[in-house]
Write a protein that holds these residues in place. Sequence first.
Motif: not given
Length: 304
Positions: A203-207
């Motif tokens: 996962t490399a989701n935005g915050a």
Amino acid sequence: MRKKLTERQRTIYEFIVDTIRTKGYPPTIREMMEEFHIASTNGVRTTLSALAKKGYIRRRPMLSRGIELTDFVERQLPHTVEVSEVPVVGRVAAGEPVLAVENLTIVTNAGFNADGRGFLTGGPGHTFGWGPGGGQNDAGGGYGGKGGDALPYGVGGAIYGSSNAPVDPGSGGGGEAGVFLGSGGGLIRIEASGAVSLRGQLTANGAYAGGWGSGAGGGIHIRCRKFAGDSNGVIRADGASGGTSRIGGGGGRVAIWRSKDISGGTVRASADGGYGTWSATSTGGPGTVVWGMLAEEGTLLLLW
């Protein structure tokens, strides 16, 4: 302090860095010969030896693309997560060194988490989010998809980067408060000469940003000979949904390149934009997901 470079050394070094940034891997000696019209391999090898001696690169002579940037240089590529070894579980700090692996197995309930590890959100004195797709004022960050708008206060961050070879992290959302919450997703890169088996999560989701612009999804880039996995396998580079103001971040970029796929299409991949309700354009735009096939070594392609 490292020694200064000659003009020839500097131009070849910059070509190496640019190639790694845009393609995700270093150039071969032959490619450098063609780029700079160098007549012999010895000319390139001499320059590479000098770059290594001065601390700019590391060499792996047995590999055709055996060039690595040094730790010093890699730390200049902000908020990048390089995945290389197993077993690893939990969050991975940005700026880890680039390492290649032969085989990688990520088991159920394990994985790599680069959520919110990209470019920072805006704050006092700099209300635009950081990064090429930073959101204006309270708007969402962009990357593979445009960030959500916070009209009339700000426009969502722009689209940038490569869909086929994502080598950038996601950009931050805009913000005017004193808390840096809406950072973009980081970058996860996996290069395996053998197999990658995914039964866990990447996962490399935005915050999430509370009342300000949310971060864009980051990048996930996989290259391997064989790709395997099951329904537990998840790859996500989604933009974050908005908080109080509901301004979403744009989706990130995912690219999986393999010569053979035995996953049966069960691994789920997404780069969705974050949801927004502030206005008709406050939802982040969708990012990109590329499932590409590589030619097997020894394959002859005839074009006519």
